[in-house]
Motif scaffolding. Structure first.
Motif, short mmCIF file in Angstrom:
data_model
loop_
_atom_site.label_atom_id
_atom_site.label_comp_id
_atom_site.label_asym_id
_atom_site.label_seq_id
_atom_site.Cartn_x
_atom_site.Cartn_y
_atom_site.Cartn_z
N PRO A 9 58.00 54.52 6.05
CA PRO A 9 59.18 54.87 5.14
C PRO A 9 59.15 54.00 3.92
CG PRO A 9 59.77 53.43 7.06
CD PRO A 9 58.30 53.74 7.26
N MET A 10 60.32 54.03 2.95
CA MET A 10 60.48 53.30 1.91
C MET A 10 60.63 51.98 2.24
SD MET A 10 63.07 55.82 -0.33
CE MET A 10 64.04 56.81 0.89
N GLY A 11 59.97 50.89 1.70
CA GLY A 11 60.20 49.72 1.92
C GLY A 11 59.31 49.03 3.27
N ALA A 12 58.74 50.07 3.72
CA ALA A 12 57.69 49.33 4.77
C ALA A 12 56.83 48.58 4.20
CB ALA A 12 57.08 50.71 5.54
N GLY A 13 56.32 48.89 2.98
CA GLY A 13 55.30 47.98 2.28
C GLY A 13 53.96 48.45 2.16
N LYS A 14 53.83 49.88 1.98
CA LYS A 14 52.77 50.84 1.58
C LYS A 14 52.11 50.36 0.44
CE LYS A 14 55.12 54.51 1.76
NZ LYS A 14 56.67 54.03 1.97
N SER A 15 52.90 50.11 -0.56
CA SER A 15 52.25 49.86 -1.85
C SER A 15 51.77 48.48 -1.93
CB SER A 15 53.26 50.03 -3.05
OG SER A 15 53.67 51.27 -2.96
N THR A 16 52.54 47.61 -1.36
CA THR A 16 52.04 46.28 -1.36
C THR A 16 51.01 45.90 -0.46
OG1 THR A 16 54.38 45.46 -1.49
CG2 THR A 16 53.10 43.83 -0.68
N ARG A 110 64.38 45.17 1.93
CA ARG A 110 63.37 45.27 1.00
C ARG A 110 63.70 46.21 -0.12
NH1 ARG A 110 58.63 45.92 5.24
NH2 ARG A 110 58.98 43.91 6.64
N ARG A 117 64.26 54.05 -6.44
CA ARG A 117 64.08 55.09 -5.39
C ARG A 117 65.57 56.05 -5.46
NH1 ARG A 117 62.04 50.38 -3.44
NH2 ARG A 117 59.82 50.52 -2.42
N THR A 150 55.85 45.88 10.95
CA THR A 150 55.80 44.85 9.89
C THR A 150 56.84 43.86 9.61
OG1 THR A 150 57.02 46.40 7.99
CG2 THR A 150 54.51 46.85 8.29
N ARG A 153 57.00 39.82 9.53
CA ARG A 153 55.55 39.41 9.38
C ARG A 153 54.93 39.59 7.94
NH1 ARG A 153 51.99 43.45 12.76
NH2 ARG A 153 50.69 41.75 13.19
N PRO A 154 54.80 38.67 7.33
CA PRO A 154 54.30 38.55 5.87
C PRO A 154 53.16 39.64 5.66
CG PRO A 154 53.70 36.48 6.79
CD PRO A 154 54.30 37.11 7.81
N PRO A 155 52.98 40.29 4.33
CA PRO A 155 52.05 41.23 4.08
C PRO A 155 50.71 40.73 4.50
CG PRO A 155 53.66 40.94 2.24
CD PRO A 155 54.00 39.94 3.08
N VAL A 158 49.96 41.23 8.21
CA VAL A 158 49.96 42.89 8.29
C VAL A 158 48.56 43.23 8.04
CG1 VAL A 158 51.02 44.94 7.68
CG2 VAL A 158 52.54 43.14 8.11
N1 LIG Z 1 55.80 42.55 5.35
C1 LIG Z 1 56.56 42.23 4.44
N2 LIG Z 1 57.39 41.31 4.41
C2 LIG Z 1 58.35 41.03 3.70
N3 LIG Z 1 58.56 41.80 2.39
C3 LIG Z 1 57.76 42.79 2.21
C4 LIG Z 1 56.70 43.25 3.22
N4 LIG Z 1 55.93 44.19 2.66
C5 LIG Z 1 56.55 44.69 1.58
N5 LIG Z 1 57.56 43.68 1.40
C6 LIG Z 1 58.36 43.72 0.21
O1 LIG Z 1 59.41 44.87 0.14
C7 LIG Z 1 59.44 45.53 -1.14
C8 LIG Z 1 58.91 47.04 -0.90
O2 LIG Z 1 57.57 47.20 -0.60
P1 LIG Z 1 56.65 48.38 -1.30
O3 LIG Z 1 55.38 47.94 -0.95
O4 LIG Z 1 57.26 48.93 -2.43
O5 LIG Z 1 57.11 49.49 -0.19
P2 LIG Z 1 56.89 50.64 0.01
O6 LIG Z 1 55.72 51.24 -1.00
O7 LIG Z 1 56.23 51.22 1.46
O8 LIG Z 1 58.09 51.66 -0.21
C9 LIG Z 1 58.48 44.57 -2.04
O9 LIG Z 1 59.59 44.01 -2.72
C10 LIG Z 1 57.58 44.02 -1.22
O10 LIG Z 1 57.31 42.76 -1.90
#
Ligand SMILES: Nc1ncnc2c1ncn2[C@@H]1O[C@H](COP(=O)(O)OP(=O)(O)O)[C@@H](O)[C@H]1O
Ligand SMILES: O=C(O)C1=C[C@@H](OP(=O)(O)O)[C@@H](O)[C@H](O)C1
Ligand SMILES: [Mg+2]
Length: 172
Positions: A9-16, A110, A117, A150, A153-155, A158
Protein backbone atom coordinates in the motif's frame (compact mmCIF):
# COMPACT_ATOMS: atom_id res chain seq x y z
CA UNK A 1 14.09 -15.19 -10.97
CA UNK A 2 14.55 -12.18 -13.16
CA UNK A 3 13.52 -9.09 -11.23
CA UNK A 4 12.84 -8.11 -7.64
CA UNK A 5 9.41 -6.52 -7.38
CA UNK A 6 7.90 -4.59 -4.46
CA UNK A 7 4.15 -4.36 -3.92
CA UNK A 8 2.11 -2.97 -1.04
CA UNK A 9 0.00 0.00 0.00
CA UNK A 10 0.81 3.71 -0.16
CA UNK A 11 3.37 4.51 2.54
CA UNK A 12 4.63 0.94 2.90
CA UNK A 13 8.00 2.20 1.62
CA UNK A 14 8.18 0.59 -1.84
CA UNK A 15 9.97 3.56 -3.43
CA UNK A 16 12.34 4.06 -0.48
CA UNK A 17 13.19 0.39 0.12
CA UNK A 18 13.40 -0.34 -3.61
CA UNK A 19 16.07 2.31 -4.08
CA UNK A 20 18.11 0.97 -1.12
CA UNK A 21 17.75 -2.65 -2.27
CA UNK A 22 18.91 -1.77 -5.76
CA UNK A 23 21.97 0.00 -4.35
CA UNK A 24 22.78 -2.97 -2.13
CA UNK A 25 22.37 -5.45 -5.00
CA UNK A 26 24.04 -3.13 -7.55
CA UNK A 27 21.02 -3.40 -9.83
CA UNK A 28 19.11 -0.67 -11.68
CA UNK A 29 16.10 0.72 -9.83
CA UNK A 30 12.81 1.45 -11.58
CA UNK A 31 9.79 3.05 -9.93
CA UNK A 32 6.67 2.56 -12.04
CA UNK A 33 5.19 5.94 -11.01
CA UNK A 34 8.46 7.77 -11.72
CA UNK A 35 8.77 6.08 -15.12
CA UNK A 36 5.20 7.15 -16.00
CA UNK A 37 6.08 10.72 -14.98
CA UNK A 38 9.25 10.69 -17.06
CA UNK A 39 7.45 9.24 -20.06
CA UNK A 40 4.50 11.66 -19.95
CA UNK A 41 6.28 14.74 -18.63
CA UNK A 42 3.42 15.12 -16.14
CA UNK A 43 3.15 14.26 -12.47
CA UNK A 44 0.75 11.65 -11.06
CA UNK A 45 -1.80 14.16 -9.64
CA UNK A 46 -1.93 15.98 -12.99
CA UNK A 47 -2.60 12.69 -14.83
CA UNK A 48 -5.42 11.87 -12.36
CA UNK A 49 -6.87 15.38 -12.88
CA UNK A 50 -6.76 15.33 -16.67
CA UNK A 51 -7.41 11.66 -17.49
CA UNK A 52 -9.11 10.37 -14.36
CA UNK A 53 -8.01 7.27 -12.44
CA UNK A 54 -8.85 5.12 -15.48
CA UNK A 55 -6.38 7.04 -17.63
CA UNK A 56 -3.69 6.59 -14.99
CA UNK A 57 -4.45 2.87 -14.64
CA UNK A 58 -4.09 2.35 -18.39
CA UNK A 59 -0.71 4.07 -18.36
CA UNK A 60 0.27 2.05 -15.29
CA UNK A 61 -0.70 -1.24 -16.94
CA UNK A 62 1.41 -0.46 -20.00
CA UNK A 63 4.37 0.53 -17.79
CA UNK A 64 4.09 -2.58 -15.59
CA UNK A 65 4.05 -4.78 -18.71
CA UNK A 66 7.15 -3.02 -20.03
CA UNK A 67 9.10 -3.07 -16.76
CA UNK A 68 8.25 -6.71 -16.02
CA UNK A 69 9.92 -7.51 -19.34
CA UNK A 70 13.24 -6.21 -17.94
CA UNK A 71 15.91 -8.52 -16.62
CA UNK A 72 17.68 -7.87 -13.33
CA UNK A 73 16.01 -4.71 -12.06
CA UNK A 74 14.49 -3.78 -8.72
CA UNK A 75 10.96 -2.56 -9.43
CA UNK A 76 8.77 -0.49 -7.09
CA UNK A 77 5.11 -0.55 -8.12
CA UNK A 78 2.32 1.87 -7.19
CA UNK A 79 -0.04 0.66 -4.46
CA UNK A 80 -2.92 0.07 -6.87
CA UNK A 81 -1.02 -1.94 -9.49
CA UNK A 82 -2.39 -5.23 -8.12
CA UNK A 83 -5.99 -4.21 -8.85
CA UNK A 84 -5.85 -5.43 -12.45
CA UNK A 85 -5.59 -9.17 -13.19
CA UNK A 86 -3.24 -8.48 -16.12
CA UNK A 87 -0.84 -6.65 -13.80
CA UNK A 88 -0.86 -9.42 -11.19
CA UNK A 89 -0.06 -11.96 -13.89
CA UNK A 90 2.78 -9.80 -15.26
CA UNK A 91 4.21 -9.10 -11.78
CA UNK A 92 4.15 -12.74 -10.72
CA UNK A 93 5.81 -13.80 -13.96
CA UNK A 94 8.29 -10.91 -13.79
CA UNK A 95 10.29 -12.07 -10.79
CA UNK A 96 10.28 -12.44 -7.03
CA UNK A 97 7.48 -10.42 -5.48
CA UNK A 98 7.86 -8.89 -2.01
CA UNK A 99 4.78 -7.53 -0.23
CA UNK A 100 5.83 -4.67 2.05
CA UNK A 101 3.22 -4.65 4.79
CA UNK A 102 2.41 -1.59 6.90
CA UNK A 103 -0.43 -0.97 9.35
CA UNK A 104 -2.96 1.69 8.40
CA UNK A 105 -1.67 3.83 11.29
CA UNK A 106 1.87 3.79 9.86
CA UNK A 107 0.59 4.42 6.33
CA UNK A 108 -1.31 7.48 7.57
CA UNK A 109 1.76 8.88 9.33
CA UNK A 110 4.08 8.28 6.39
CA UNK A 111 1.77 9.81 3.76
CA UNK A 112 0.38 12.74 5.76
CA UNK A 113 2.78 15.43 4.54
CA UNK A 114 2.92 14.35 0.90
CA UNK A 115 0.36 15.90 -1.49
CA UNK A 116 1.33 13.67 -4.42
CA UNK A 117 -1.17 10.89 -3.78
CA UNK A 118 -4.50 11.95 -5.33
CA UNK A 119 -6.43 9.04 -3.80
CA UNK A 120 -5.67 10.43 -0.33
CA UNK A 121 -7.20 13.84 -0.97
CA UNK A 122 -10.28 12.79 0.96
CA UNK A 123 -11.93 14.05 4.14
CA UNK A 124 -10.71 10.97 6.01
CA UNK A 125 -7.45 9.55 4.58
CA UNK A 126 -7.26 6.94 7.36
CA UNK A 127 -10.62 5.50 6.29
CA UNK A 128 -9.55 5.59 2.64
CA UNK A 129 -6.35 3.68 3.44
CA UNK A 130 -8.28 1.18 5.59
CA UNK A 131 -10.84 0.54 2.82
CA UNK A 132 -8.11 0.20 0.18
CA UNK A 133 -6.13 -2.24 2.33
CA UNK A 134 -9.23 -4.41 2.92
CA UNK A 135 -9.67 -4.64 -0.84
CA UNK A 136 -6.04 -5.03 -1.81
CA UNK A 137 -4.38 -7.04 0.98
CA UNK A 138 -5.57 -10.40 -0.48
CA UNK A 139 -4.29 -9.34 -3.92
CA UNK A 140 -0.83 -8.45 -2.58
CA UNK A 141 -0.71 -11.82 -0.79
CA UNK A 142 -1.91 -13.69 -3.88
CA UNK A 143 1.25 -12.81 -5.81
CA UNK A 144 3.80 -12.41 -2.99
CA UNK A 145 6.78 -14.74 -2.50
CA UNK A 146 7.53 -12.91 0.75
CA UNK A 147 5.52 -10.75 3.14
CA UNK A 148 7.74 -8.33 5.04
CA UNK A 149 6.64 -6.21 8.01
CA UNK A 150 7.73 -2.57 7.89
CA UNK A 151 6.03 -1.23 11.06
CA UNK A 152 8.47 0.12 13.65
CA UNK A 153 11.48 -0.89 11.54
CA UNK A 154 13.76 1.59 9.79
CA UNK A 155 14.26 1.09 6.02
CA UNK A 156 17.80 -0.33 6.50
CA UNK A 157 16.46 -3.09 8.69
CA UNK A 158 13.68 -3.91 6.23
CA UNK A 159 16.28 -4.17 3.44
CA UNK A 160 18.46 -6.57 5.46
CA UNK A 161 15.43 -8.73 6.29
CA UNK A 162 14.44 -8.94 2.61
CA UNK A 163 17.97 -9.84 1.49
CA UNK A 164 18.30 -12.52 4.13
CA UNK A 165 14.90 -14.08 3.45
CA UNK A 166 15.35 -14.00 -0.34
CA UNK A 167 18.36 -16.29 0.02
CA UNK A 168 16.27 -18.87 1.84
CA UNK A 169 13.38 -18.93 -0.67
CA UNK A 170 12.97 -22.25 -2.48
CA UNK A 171 12.94 -22.09 -6.29
CA UNK A 172 9.43 -21.61 -7.71
N1 LIG B 1 10.33 1.51 7.30
C1 LIG B 1 10.06 2.83 7.33
N2 LIG B 1 10.02 3.47 8.51
C2 LIG B 1 9.76 4.79 8.57
N3 LIG B 1 9.49 5.58 7.49
C3 LIG B 1 9.49 4.99 6.29
C4 LIG B 1 9.77 3.60 6.13
N4 LIG B 1 9.70 3.30 4.81
C5 LIG B 1 9.40 4.46 4.18
N5 LIG B 1 9.28 5.47 5.05
C6 LIG B 1 8.93 6.88 4.74
O1 LIG B 1 7.55 6.87 4.36
C7 LIG B 1 7.30 7.78 3.29
C8 LIG B 1 6.65 7.04 2.14
O2 LIG B 1 7.59 6.11 1.60
P1 LIG B 1 7.54 5.65 0.09
O3 LIG B 1 8.80 4.90 -0.18
O4 LIG B 1 7.22 6.79 -0.81
O5 LIG B 1 6.30 4.63 0.10
P2 LIG B 1 5.49 4.00 -1.11
O6 LIG B 1 6.32 4.10 -2.34
O7 LIG B 1 5.25 2.58 -0.67
O8 LIG B 1 4.20 4.77 -1.16
C9 LIG B 1 8.66 8.40 2.94
O9 LIG B 1 8.74 9.64 3.60
C10 LIG B 1 9.66 7.43 3.53
O10 LIG B 1 10.86 8.07 3.92
O1 LIG C 1 -2.44 3.08 -4.14
C1 LIG C 1 -2.66 3.65 -5.25
O2 LIG C 1 -3.66 3.40 -5.94
C2 LIG C 1 -1.65 4.62 -5.75
C3 LIG C 1 -0.39 4.62 -5.20
C4 LIG C 1 0.66 5.56 -5.62
O3 LIG C 1 1.96 4.97 -5.46
P1 LIG C 1 2.63 4.64 -4.03
O4 LIG C 1 2.01 3.35 -3.54
O5 LIG C 1 4.08 4.49 -4.33
O6 LIG C 1 2.33 5.79 -3.13
C5 LIG C 1 0.45 6.00 -7.05
O7 LIG C 1 0.66 4.92 -7.93
C6 LIG C 1 -0.94 6.55 -7.25
O8 LIG C 1 -1.08 7.72 -6.47
C7 LIG C 1 -2.03 5.53 -6.87
MG1 LIG D 1 6.05 4.87 -4.31
Amino acid sequence: MRNLILVGPMGAGKSTIGRLLAKELRLPFKDSDKEIELRTGANIPWIFDKEGELGFRDREQAMIAELCGCDGVVLATGGGAVMRDENRRALHAGGRVVYLHASVEQQVGRTARDRNRPLLRTADPAKTLRDLLTLRDPLYREIADLVVETDERPPRMVVLDILERLQRLPPR
